[in-house]
Write an enzyme that holds these catalytic residues in place. Structure first.
Site, short mmCIF file in Angstrom:
data_model
loop_
_atom_site.label_atom_id
_atom_site.label_comp_id
_atom_site.label_asym_id
_atom_site.label_seq_id
_atom_site.Cartn_x
_atom_site.Cartn_y
_atom_site.Cartn_z
CG HIS A 1 -8.60 0.54 -4.20
ND1 HIS A 1 -9.55 1.36 -3.63
CD2 HIS A 1 -7.40 0.96 -3.70
CE1 HIS A 1 -8.95 2.23 -2.83
NE2 HIS A 1 -7.65 2.01 -2.85
CG ASP B 1 -2.02 1.00 1.17
OD1 ASP B 1 -2.02 1.82 0.24
OD2 ASP B 1 -2.88 0.97 2.07
C1 HEM Z 1 -3.92 2.58 -4.24
C2 HEM Z 1 -5.29 -0.03 -0.40
C3 HEM Z 1 -8.61 3.33 0.70
C4 HEM Z 1 -6.91 6.11 -2.87
C5 HEM Z 1 -4.03 1.57 -3.32
C6 HEM Z 1 -3.29 0.32 -3.37
C7 HEM Z 1 -3.68 -0.39 -2.30
C8 HEM Z 1 -4.67 0.37 -1.57
C9 HEM Z 1 -3.18 -1.78 -1.88
C10 HEM Z 1 -2.29 -0.09 -4.47
C11 HEM Z 1 -0.89 0.32 -4.22
C12 HEM Z 1 -0.68 1.80 -4.17
O1 HEM Z 1 -0.52 2.45 -5.20
O2 HEM Z 1 -0.69 2.32 -3.07
C13 HEM Z 1 -6.30 0.66 0.22
C14 HEM Z 1 -7.04 0.16 1.36
C15 HEM Z 1 -7.96 1.11 1.67
C16 HEM Z 1 -7.83 2.20 0.71
C17 HEM Z 1 -6.78 -1.16 2.06
C18 HEM Z 1 -9.00 1.10 2.75
C19 HEM Z 1 -9.88 0.14 2.84
C20 HEM Z 1 -8.45 4.36 -0.19
C21 HEM Z 1 -9.22 5.57 -0.19
C22 HEM Z 1 -8.74 6.36 -1.19
C23 HEM Z 1 -7.67 5.63 -1.83
C24 HEM Z 1 -10.36 5.87 0.79
C25 HEM Z 1 -9.16 7.73 -1.66
C26 HEM Z 1 -10.17 8.39 -1.19
C27 HEM Z 1 -5.95 5.38 -3.54
C28 HEM Z 1 -5.18 5.90 -4.66
C29 HEM Z 1 -4.33 4.88 -5.08
C30 HEM Z 1 -4.59 3.76 -4.18
C31 HEM Z 1 -5.25 7.32 -5.25
C32 HEM Z 1 -3.31 4.93 -6.21
C33 HEM Z 1 -3.98 4.68 -7.54
C34 HEM Z 1 -2.95 4.67 -8.65
O3 HEM Z 1 -2.46 5.76 -9.01
O4 HEM Z 1 -2.63 3.59 -9.13
N1 HEM Z 1 -4.86 1.56 -2.24
N2 HEM Z 1 -6.80 1.88 -0.14
N3 HEM Z 1 -7.52 4.42 -1.20
N4 HEM Z 1 -5.56 4.10 -3.28
FE1 HEM Z 1 -6.22 2.98 -1.74
#
Ligand code: HEM
Length: 342
Positions: free
Chosen positions: A225, A153
């Site tokens: 996601h 993450d």
């Molecule tokens: C990407 C987990 C909540 C925004 C990711 C990734 C994971 C992850 C594993 C892929 C690796 C990375 O690029 O970081 C989670 C989990 C969440 C959560 C477990 C809660 C249950 C959120 C929320 C937002 C968010 C609430 C925004 C409001 C993003 C964004 C990316 C991302 C912007 C990168 C997308 C990209 O450019 O590829 N998240 N996330 N995430 N997440 Fe989350």
């Protein structure tokens, strides 16, 4: 910037690197205790130095955020243009949460939890009896910087100069070089998640679990996601946010969580992501991660510069009419970013 100042105001440590430990503390300020809160915020940098200097290599930082309602009570006077209450996002299946009473957020980070704990203790020594603690979470770095769902993450966070570009306000004097921050505490349904095969989990997230490599456009479902969280402006430029999510939990209590925290120069960016996640894009095509993750808190704060916190301007004698009552999304004073987000 004040006339005569040579340096632009210093941001709080918003862009500090991901650490091994973090504490997230959210409080409401009792009526009549505004000055106590303001005094503590002014002394925060000094308290942080008092604890952090003893092991500078541990990188102790503390970022404080102030909510829309609290801004008028604590500081009065002009308001950051995009400071408002976080809207609730309601889709066919999932609805986000607003912790409406949240006045202040403290985001403490260090390589050592004991330093975060010590600084939080000093903060609470000053605030005890003046605030109600709404939420307090100790987060930890899991191996490979994975969340408790097992995926790395933070990979696509901005780096280098891109961090400041993503998180520092730059068109709202005198609030430039501040930030906005959104937090949400999620709990995961681990039995349901673990019932999926690794390949099915990868379709939920949009990346490979072991290697962390992004799925190709052909493989990546539109309700993954990743697919729903890549936001672009009118010119097709990606709009980044800075995420410092931390796992937390108590396995003995079946508690497995992700504390989401996102810093941004404009809350409109994170709100678009939340709309995509909860309502769906197009509506109904919601983020599959929500079938396994439930938000229990949610709030938006403005993060003033360190200079503002330490030496805030005097409040005007007659407070101006509050913009806090402006319904979210209809504020007149929103920057051009909101209009150009897809
Ligand atoms: C990407 C987990 C909540 C925004 C990711 C990734 C994971 C992850 C594993 C892929 C690796 C990375 O690029 O970081 C989670 C989990 C969440 C959560 C477990 C809660 C249950 C959120 C929320 C937002 C968010 C609430 C925004 C409001 C993003 C964004 C990316 C991302 C912007 C990168 C997308 C990209 O450019 O590829 N998240 N996330 N995430 N997440 Fe989350």
């Amino acid at each position: 910037m004040q006339a005569g100042d040579l340096e632009p105001p210093e941001p709080q440590a918003v862009s500090a690197p991901l650490t091994r430990a973090a504490i997230f503390l959210m409080v409401s300020v009792d009526a009549g205790a505004e000055q106590t809160a303001k005094d503590l915020l002014a002394d925060l940098a000094g308290l942080q130095r008092a604890v952090g200097f003893r092991d500078a290599s541990a990188g102790l930082t503390c970022v404080a955020g102030i909510s829309s309602a609290a801004w008028d009570r604590i500081y009065g006077g002009p308001r950051p243009a995009e400071l408002h209450e976080l809207p609730v996002f309601s889709g066919e299946k999932h609805t986000s949460v607003l912790t409406a009473e949240a006045d202040l957020l403290f985001h403490l980070r260090a390589e050592r939890l004991d330093l975060c704990f010590e600084l939080e203790s000093l903060i609470m020594d000053r605030l005890r009896g003046s605030v109600k603690v709404l939420d307090e979470v100790q987060g930890f770095r899991y191996f490979d910087a994975r969340d408790v769902l097992g995926f790395v993450d933070g990979t696509e966070n901005p780096t280098g100069g891109g961090v400041r570009q993503a998180v520092l306000v730059d068109d709202d004097e005198p609030f430039d070089r501040g930030s906005y921050v959104v937090v949400q505490k999620y709990l995961h349904d681990m039995p349901a998640w673990n019932a999926l095969s690794t390949e099915q989990q990868e379709l939920v997230i949009g990346r490979r679990k072991l290697s962390d490599v992004e799925l190709s456009d052909d493989e990546k479902p539109s309700d993954s996601h990743i697919a729903l969280n890549v936001i672009t402006d009118d010119e097709g430029n990606e709009l980044d946010i800075l995420r410092d999510n931390m796992p937390f939990g108590r396995p003995g209590h079946d508690e497995f969580g992700t504390y989401f925290i996102g810093y941004t120069k404009s809350p409109a960016v994170i709100e678009k992501m939340l709309e995509n996640m909860f309502v769906g894009s197009p509506p109904g095509n919601y983020d599959r991660i929500l079938d396994f993750s439930t938000p229990h808190t949610g709030a938006l704060f403005y993060v003033p510069t360190a200079d503002f916190l330490e030496d805030p301007p005097d409040a005007p004698p007659e407070p101006e009419p509050s913009a806090a009552a402006t319904p979210a999304g209809t504020s007149l004073n929103i920057g051009s970013l909101r209009r150009s987000i897809r």
